[in-house]
Write a protein that holds these residues in place. Structure first.
Motif, PDB file in Angstrom:
ATOM      1  N   LEU A   2       0.836  -1.204   0.000  1.00 18.24           N
ATOM      2  CA  LEU A   2       0.000   0.000   0.000  1.00 18.24           C
ATOM      3  C   LEU A   2       0.873   1.256   0.000  1.00 18.24           C
ATOM      4  CD1 LEU A   2      -3.062   0.563   0.168  1.00 18.24           C
ATOM      5  CD2 LEU A   2      -2.835   0.672   2.645  1.00 18.24           C
ATOM      6  N   LEU A   3       1.921   1.248   0.800  1.00 17.74           N
ATOM      7  CA  LEU A   3       2.825   2.405   0.884  1.00 17.74           C
ATOM      8  C   LEU A   3       3.549   2.629  -0.434  1.00 17.74           C
ATOM      9  CD1 LEU A   3       4.237   1.706   4.449  1.00 17.74           C
ATOM     10  CD2 LEU A   3       3.049   3.781   3.779  1.00 17.74           C
ATOM     11  N   THR A   4       3.960   1.526  -1.072  1.00 19.63           N
ATOM     12  CA  THR A   4       4.651   1.630  -2.357  1.00 19.63           C
ATOM     13  C   THR A   4       3.695   2.202  -3.395  1.00 19.63           C
ATOM     14  OG1 THR A   4       5.874  -0.329  -1.695  1.00 19.63           O
ATOM     15  CG2 THR A   4       6.047   0.320  -4.001  1.00 19.63           C
ATOM     16  N   GLN A   5       2.449   1.695  -3.367  1.00 22.57           N
ATOM     17  CA  GLN A   5       1.428   2.135  -4.315  1.00 22.57           C
ATOM     18  C   GLN A   5       1.158   3.636  -4.165  1.00 22.57           C
ATOM     19  OE1 GLN A   5      -2.048  -0.260  -3.680  1.00 22.57           O
ATOM     20  NE2 GLN A   5      -3.011   0.389  -5.585  1.00 22.57           N
ATOM     21  N   ALA A   6       1.196   4.120  -2.925  1.00 20.85           N
ATOM     22  CA  ALA A   6       0.907   5.537  -2.674  1.00 20.85           C
ATOM     23  C   ALA A   6       2.170   6.397  -2.772  1.00 20.85           C
ATOM     24  CB  ALA A   6       0.277   5.693  -1.303  1.00 20.85           C
ATOM     25  N   ARG A  46     -11.765  -5.821  -5.327  1.00 22.78           N
ATOM     26  CA  ARG A  46     -11.964  -7.194  -4.864  1.00 22.78           C
ATOM     27  C   ARG A  46     -13.439  -7.595  -4.920  1.00 22.78           C
ATOM     28  NH1 ARG A  46      -7.428  -9.224  -1.515  1.00 22.78           N
ATOM     29  NH2 ARG A  46      -5.978  -7.499  -1.625  1.00 22.78           N
ATOM     30  N   LEU A  47     -14.270  -6.688  -4.410  1.00 22.29           N
ATOM     31  CA  LEU A  47     -15.710  -6.934  -4.417  1.00 22.29           C
ATOM     32  C   LEU A  47     -16.194  -7.165  -5.838  1.00 22.29           C
ATOM     33  CD1 LEU A  47     -17.496  -4.525  -1.938  1.00 22.29           C
ATOM     34  CD2 LEU A  47     -17.841  -6.979  -2.200  1.00 22.29           C
ATOM     35  N   GLY A  48     -15.719  -6.296  -6.764  1.00 22.77           N
ATOM     36  CA  GLY A  48     -16.098  -6.396  -8.171  1.00 22.77           C
ATOM     37  C   GLY A  48     -15.706  -7.745  -8.761  1.00 22.77           C
ATOM     38  N   ARG A  49     -14.467  -8.172  -8.437  1.00 23.84           N
ATOM     39  CA  ARG A  49     -13.988  -9.443  -8.978  1.00 23.84           C
ATOM     40  C   ARG A  49     -14.866 -10.590  -8.491  1.00 23.84           C
ATOM     41  NH1 ARG A  49      -8.038 -11.686  -7.726  1.00 23.84           N
ATOM     42  NH2 ARG A  49      -9.007 -11.671  -5.682  1.00 23.84           N
ATOM     43  N   TRP A  50     -15.173 -10.548  -7.184  1.00 17.92           N
ATOM     44  CA  TRP A  50     -16.010 -11.617  -6.639  1.00 17.92           C
ATOM     45  C   TRP A  50     -17.403 -11.608  -7.261  1.00 17.92           C
ATOM     46  CZ3 TRP A  50     -14.527 -15.844  -4.612  1.00 17.92           C
ATOM     47  CH2 TRP A  50     -13.333 -15.899  -3.914  1.00 17.92           C
ATOM     48  N   SER A  51     -17.983 -10.406  -7.426  1.00 17.84           N
ATOM     49  CA  SER A  51     -19.355 -10.358  -7.955  1.00 17.84           C
ATOM     50  C   SER A  51     -19.372 -10.840  -9.413  1.00 17.84           C
ATOM     51  CB  SER A  51     -19.957  -8.964  -7.785  1.00 17.84           C
ATOM     52  OG  SER A  51     -19.380  -8.071  -8.691  1.00 17.84           O
ATOM     53  N   ALA A  99      -5.984   5.871   2.374  1.00 14.23           N
ATOM     54  CA  ALA A  99      -7.341   5.393   2.647  1.00 14.23           C
ATOM     55  C   ALA A  99      -8.108   5.199   1.330  1.00 14.23           C
ATOM     56  CB  ALA A  99      -8.064   6.375   3.554  1.00 14.23           C
ATOM     57  N   ALA A 100      -7.901   6.142   0.390  1.00 11.74           N
ATOM     58  CA  ALA A 100      -8.593   6.037  -0.900  1.00 11.74           C
ATOM     59  C   ALA A 100      -8.133   4.798  -1.656  1.00 11.74           C
ATOM     60  CB  ALA A 100      -8.330   7.295  -1.713  1.00 11.74           C
ATOM     61  N   LEU A 101      -6.807   4.563  -1.651  1.00 11.84           N
ATOM     62  CA  LEU A 101      -6.265   3.389  -2.344  1.00 11.84           C
ATOM     63  C   LEU A 101      -6.830   2.107  -1.750  1.00 11.84           C
ATOM     64  CD1 LEU A 101      -2.515   4.339  -2.830  1.00 11.84           C
ATOM     65  CD2 LEU A 101      -4.136   3.723  -4.631  1.00 11.84           C
ATOM     66  N   ARG A 102      -6.914   2.077  -0.426  1.00 18.53           N
ATOM     67  CA  ARG A 102      -7.424   0.895   0.258  1.00 18.53           C
ATOM     68  C   ARG A 102      -8.880   0.643  -0.143  1.00 18.53           C
ATOM     69  NH1 ARG A 102      -7.733  -1.631   5.170  1.00 18.53           N
ATOM     70  NH2 ARG A 102      -7.452  -3.837   4.784  1.00 18.53           N
ATOM     71  N   SER A 103      -9.672   1.730  -0.233  1.00 23.55           N
ATOM     72  CA  SER A 103     -11.080   1.583  -0.613  1.00 23.55           C
ATOM     73  C   SER A 103     -11.185   1.080  -2.049  1.00 23.55           C
ATOM     74  CB  SER A 103     -11.815   2.911  -0.502  1.00 23.55           C
ATOM     75  OG  SER A 103     -11.570   3.509   0.715  1.00 23.55           O
ATOM     76  N   GLN A 104     -10.354   1.660  -2.930  1.00 23.88           N
ATOM     77  CA  GLN A 104     -10.338   1.214  -4.326  1.00 23.88           C
ATOM     78  C   GLN A 104     -10.055  -0.273  -4.399  1.00 23.88           C
ATOM     79  OE1 GLN A 104      -7.519   3.370  -6.666  1.00 23.88           O
ATOM     80  NE2 GLN A 104      -8.647   5.297  -6.425  1.00 23.88           N
ATOM     81  N   ASP A 105      -9.061  -0.689  -3.611  1.00 23.45           N
ATOM     82  CA  ASP A 105      -8.659  -2.083  -3.594  1.00 23.45           C
ATOM     83  C   ASP A 105      -9.822  -2.965  -3.134  1.00 23.45           C
ATOM     84  OD1 ASP A 105      -6.540  -4.051  -3.831  1.00 23.45           O
ATOM     85  OD2 ASP A 105      -6.718  -4.256  -1.662  1.00 23.45           O
TER      86      ASP A 105
END
Lengths: 352, 352
Positions: A195-199, A329-334, A319-325
């Motif tokens: 997450l830190l690397t991503q941000a 994930r939710l999208g992939r599962w659905s 926090a935004a990145l975490r929510s996106q993630d």
């Protein structure tokens, strides 16, 4: 400047706290507001003449050291701690120092004062003697369990604190782990690093506990359980050095052992709040209480915690990145479920 | 007696491992079977005349220090480590010593040798210098995460090890936590304490990290991540004491700091297996490798690990209690669901 001191917090309260207030007033220009059971405080006050810069606010109830933090919050009777934090929230005092139940301090401060924009949790930043000065350890015990976002945000708070408090332009902060390789350690720590690397947060990657003292990093970040355990182990090392009467002889950094052995249990500020709340060690004696008051004074003077409110961009980005993630994930599962469902429909031959 | 030594394991392998074998043979009556790349071993062997008690078994592949333990297991090419453990399983050797990837050692040993009756996981038991001798720390890094049953079983394994290895009649073993109060620390530790109390295991309750060195307990139990982190912090303390050239002067226990500073990174046995597997520190040099071989020899002579197989009653009882607890929870939930369902049926007016 007025520093509120929780007279009922700590293993040796209120005696040592009151004596600590006396000691602090000898070296400080701030006023001290002792909050606690007036009668008990007055009994301790007989140790000397009443200093003019000392005020007392009556709050007879105390939070026990074994109480659960959030439960202490829900009590109807206001405790010395909750009154102190309330005074800070109202702006009647400039900082709060307590050696009481740290879980209760964290819960009360978070609930009453609120957190900086985007911050999920406050973190305790404790200073540990390193070979070349000090190294910060955060979270040193504000919360026992953390998710990856908490760890990543604590790292950003620590970066901001080092910049604002010590003027470090490029503070070096690492995530504490049991190996430098990306496969090592619990998933939560590996996720925090990702997450830190991503941000694009400038951090030093994983740091191992044996590298803390060498001065390679200015701070290490871990969850509050590990941080507290490491801090207590170092306390034990200091005690053992004292008991075994080890003295530093010669050497350029000859004083490390003696600094560790003589280490006064220093107070840790709660990062993530807009106002200064300092948690002193539960076993603090008068000297440590006085040091905590002086540390609070410096923190107020430098307005560090207020300035940290301007550094929340990275924290909100995390926090935004975490929510996106989470959304991804939710999208992939659905999508998977939809595929499975439509396949089942087709297999049934279409229609009931 | 034959000790198998993983020549390819460790940061300084195979050079330091081969030199360690030479050193060990000077002080030991056991044969050593070096397992690894024959050519590389022979290149190191030129350091001296080939000792008659040294054998070599060719196994050219090595497990990398960054590899994930269970994945290392699935490789088709047998590694020096898997060959060594295989030899132990067949009874061709009496113990295995490796300074390699500890996660791979744990995974391979668990998979190939199996665990004692009822044991869910093995645990590494590392010795740490205390003021009056040593204190054991388990799990020192076999697994990064644990549930309450793992913690409780590790405590029982440690009790059994202390009894069988050192003849301690009433070993004092505590659960490591950040407070002595029952409300402190993560839920998993509080659950482990409840499970141990329920199973009438004689343990010392919660022990705080600063109490480790005083000799109040013979061993402390925690999850492998915390154990490994604490061990590495102590390593860092030892290094810092060396760097700051601190010497112990006077005092009855004057040697604690020097013992910590000079602490050879000792090898830790894996508890929970029926046969001796010792994990040496990845940074072991020849001296530490030799010490690990000698420790393995003692472990084989005393037949501790075999005897521990007779102490599994408590361990099985813990597992049974945990299952009962899980069944009870399941039962409670199913009763609730049934109630909700029948209420819904009644509300519908009985029947479609």
């Amino acid at each position: 400047m007025i520093i509120a001191l929780d007279a009922m917090g700590g293993d040796a309260a209120p005696d040592e706290v009151v004596r600590g207030a006396y000691l602090a007033l000898e070296r400080s220009s701030a006023r001290i507001l002792l909050i606690g059971d007036e009668e008990k405080i007055h009994r301790c006050l007989s140790v000397g003449p009443h200093p003019p810069a000392l005020d007392i606010l009556h709050a007879p109830h105390a939070v026990g050291m074994g109480e659960i933090g959030p439960l202490a919050l829900r009590k109807k009777k206001p405790s010395s701690l909750s009154v102190a934090i309330q005074q800070l929230a109202q702006g009647s005092v400039d900082a709060v120092v307590s050696a009481g139940n740290s879980a209760a301090i964290v819960a009360t401060a978070t609930h009453t004062l609120g957190l900086l924009q985007g911050v999920k949790r406050p973190a305790l930043a404790a200073a540990v003697p390193s070979l070349h000065g000090h190294v910060l350890l955060a979270d040193a015990g504000a919360h026992t369990q953390s998710n990856s976002l908490h760890l990543a945000q604590t790292l950003c708070l620590t970066l901001s604190y080092l910049r604002r408090r010590f003027g470090a332009e490029h503070p070096r902060v690492g995530l504490l782990n049991v190996g430098r390789e990306s496969t090592k350690g619990p998933k939560v720590i590996r996720d925090a690093a990702a997450l830190l690397t991503q941000a694009s947060v400038p951090f030093e990657g994983f740091v191992e506990p044996h590298e803390i003292f060498s001065g390679e990093v200015d701070a290490v970040v871990c969850d509050g359980f590990l941080g507290n355990a490491l801090l207590k182990l170092l306390e034990g090392v200091g005690e053992a050095l004292r008991v075994s009467r080890t003295a530093a002889v010669g050497g350029k950094h000859g004083s490390w052992a003696s600094r560790l052995a003589g280490a006064e249990l220093s107070a840790a500020p709660l990062l993530g709040l807009g106002k200064p709340v300092l948690v002193a060690h539960g076993r603090s004696r008068a000297k440590e209480v006085a040091n905590a008051v002086l540390a609070a004074e410096k923190l107020v003077e430098s307005a560090v915690l207020q300035m940290m409110a301007e550094d929340t961009e990275l924290i909100e980005r995390l926090a935004a990145l975490r929510s996106q993630d989470a959304l991804w994930r939710l999208g992939r599962w659905s999508r998977r479920w939809r595929k499975t469902l439509s396949k089942a429909e087709t297999d049934k031959g279409g229609g009931p």
